[in-house]
Design an enzyme around this catalytic site. Sequence first.
Site, mmCIF file in Angstrom:
data_model
loop_
_atom_site.group_PDB
_atom_site.id
_atom_site.type_symbol
_atom_site.label_atom_id
_atom_site.label_comp_id
_atom_site.label_asym_id
_atom_site.label_seq_id
_atom_site.Cartn_x
_atom_site.Cartn_y
_atom_site.Cartn_z
ATOM 1 N N HIS A 65 -49.838 -58.511 16.448
ATOM 2 C CA HIS A 65 -49.662 -57.371 15.739
ATOM 3 C C HIS A 65 -49.826 -57.804 14.143
ATOM 4 C CE1 HIS A 65 -49.034 -54.697 18.629
ATOM 5 N NE2 HIS A 65 -47.829 -55.264 19.316
ATOM 6 N N ASP A 97 -51.710 -57.668 26.659
ATOM 7 C CA ASP A 97 -50.446 -56.837 26.342
ATOM 8 C C ASP A 97 -50.354 -55.285 26.339
ATOM 9 O OD1 ASP A 97 -48.209 -58.172 24.180
ATOM 10 O OD2 ASP A 97 -48.176 -56.211 24.085
ATOM 11 N N HIS A 113 -49.189 -53.530 24.438
ATOM 12 C CA HIS A 113 -49.554 -52.860 23.109
ATOM 13 C C HIS A 113 -50.902 -53.356 22.537
ATOM 14 C CE1 HIS A 113 -44.881 -53.395 23.344
ATOM 15 N NE2 HIS A 113 -45.051 -52.154 22.663
ATOM 16 N N ASP A 166 -45.593 -57.149 29.090
ATOM 17 C CA ASP A 166 -44.959 -56.116 28.968
ATOM 18 C C ASP A 166 -45.644 -54.940 29.553
ATOM 19 O OD1 ASP A 166 -46.596 -56.445 26.881
ATOM 20 O OD2 ASP A 166 -45.417 -56.000 25.276
HETATM 21 ZN ZN LIG Z 1 -46.369 -55.945 23.631
#
Ligand SMILES: [Zn+2]
Length: 656
Positions: free
Chosen positions: A189, A224, A226, A313
């Site tokens: 990120h 991931d 995200h 995750d």
């Molecule tokens: Zn993540």
Amino acid sequence: MRMTSRTRTRSGTPRWYSTRGARRSPPRSPPRLPGFALGRRYRPARCPSPRAGIVPRVEPILVFGPWSERYDLGPGHPLTPRRFGPGIDLIRAVTAAAGGGPIRELPPEPAPDTELRWVHDAGYIEVVRRFSDQPFGSWEAGIGPGDTPAFPGMHDASAAVAGGSIRAMAAILRGDTDHAVHPGGGLHHAMPGRASGFCVYDDPALAIAKARLAGLRVLYVDLDVHHGDGVQAIHLDDPGVLTLSIHQSGRTLFPGTGFVGELGAGTAAGTVFNLPMEPGTGERGWLGALRTVLPEVAATFGPDVVVSQHGADAHAWDPLANLRVTTTAMGAAARLVHAIAHRWAGGRWLATGGGGYDAYRVVPRAWAHAWLAAAHLEPPSRLPAAWRERWAGEAERYGQAPLPEWLDDEANAGLRPDGSQDAADRRAIETAALVRELAVPALVRAAGDLGWWRASVELDAGGWSGLGAPVGDGSRVATGTGDTAPGIAAPGITAPDGVIEVLDTVDAATWVGLDLASQVIAPASPAGAQQLVLAALTSPHAVRVSAAVAGGTVVGLVVSAAPGGRRLLLGLGVAPDRRRRGLAGELLRRHVDGPHGVEPWDAAVTLAERDAVEPLARDTRGAIARRLLEGAGFEVGRAGGPVGDADPGALVAHRG
Ligand SMILES: [Zn+2]
Ligand SMILES: [Zn+2]
């Protein structure tokens, strides 16, 4: 390679990747698996790579050392360095249990500023240093109370995560190893000028930058839960980096981006792809979507190296997100990425960790799967008892107990599939089908759909003869089946070099006597494209091929097929050094006007139709496609529906 970024200010309440609007389920206990239930366990088809007995060319490297555990955002923070204890221990335990030798380890060291500046702003690095010495300043550049709090020594610890991934990539580029796994990496990120979502420096983006400086083209796969927004943003304008991220939709999860319509722009249009999943998507939808898109994207792009992020995750038990993926599916995904690296990238593969907040029950098993794939070791079904004994107490203390007995999960993580999960899984496959239209050229899609040729490495055992052997510049060398079919003679076609002969109709016997130049037609590997066209010519789908040939080498090609009532234009391309001379237009006109009578024609051109190595700007590509089609008598219009919504430059064309 860099893009500017804005620094947003934000109030400082901790929010831990807050879900927006989605109902969050409490962490569930893992299912207990009675011994007699073994037959019910979900076992997807294994890709053939991690068989016992197949030895990697060079032993893989595990990136881990004292610096790894110093990236510590504080007590109570979900991204805890405690995960390294059970995680690295499980990697060692399953390696020993599977008969692997001692593990080669590479300890991370802080990357110097000169390397961090490949993707990060100098001013931002100074801010991180300041917080590093004075971790109590006011919120700045994404650092402060909340997701990414300051901590003493923050700069060096963060630079060490970056350094681990950069050094791992350097080892791969030197040929010290084919594969490296960096469990502490994957801080995807971080942006050029700000921290975000637990991430200070963007180690995957930096490893990619290292490969780009060496002139290599990079496929980045982000698993991931995200969206891999930092890596996508940092390499957004670079046509030599293709990013593919599968994640929970940004409508319901941080960072709120990663939609199908984010496709890149300019010459890099068609090098950004996203597979947003609805909350509740399970292993079937998630893995099915990945398998629908990834192999063909890799075959079309033809990377020199693969970088993948294996955040854990997306798992059903993860406390911060809402997908229902299993370690079983994560293992299958890791083996798929590994197989793709061997088939399309000369074996060069850097795998990182990422998110994952069930640090005892899930993260170690996800890491173990990625490592076992890289080490070519068969995953054991049962977790080593000694490992479970060592970590049971700590897992209990942190509320992540009992530890599972098995490396893979029970089907659907032991959850009852309900109507909403079925809908989410169906939606995942629909999304993947749409992304496939945007990402994969029509010729490669037709080859897969009609059974001519498959990019899927799992279904293609023919590509595995070279596994483990030195492959040289494997990215340009197909290791698959030979490029001739038995029983087909190969009459020679000779023309003096430089003189182009246009063949209105090429049959299989002629085709096997010809070479194919690079960058004429998808997939990226000319040997793969030759196999594809040969299989098409011997299919029952009325395939027609016209070719421009110079000195026995095909430098221009048109392929069409009529599997149903109408004839589909599937591919048209000319080698780079033969372009801009009207050859494509001449080929297409002769192909369409051939001695086959009047037929109804269809063509669809998305941003997938491009030279993956030297792409033109999106607008230029669209203008050329329109001119060529109109020149051959097609009526050309804009594509409608979801394809047109996502790719406003997409065209549809009809003739007759
Ligand atoms: Zn993540
Ligand atoms: Zn391998």
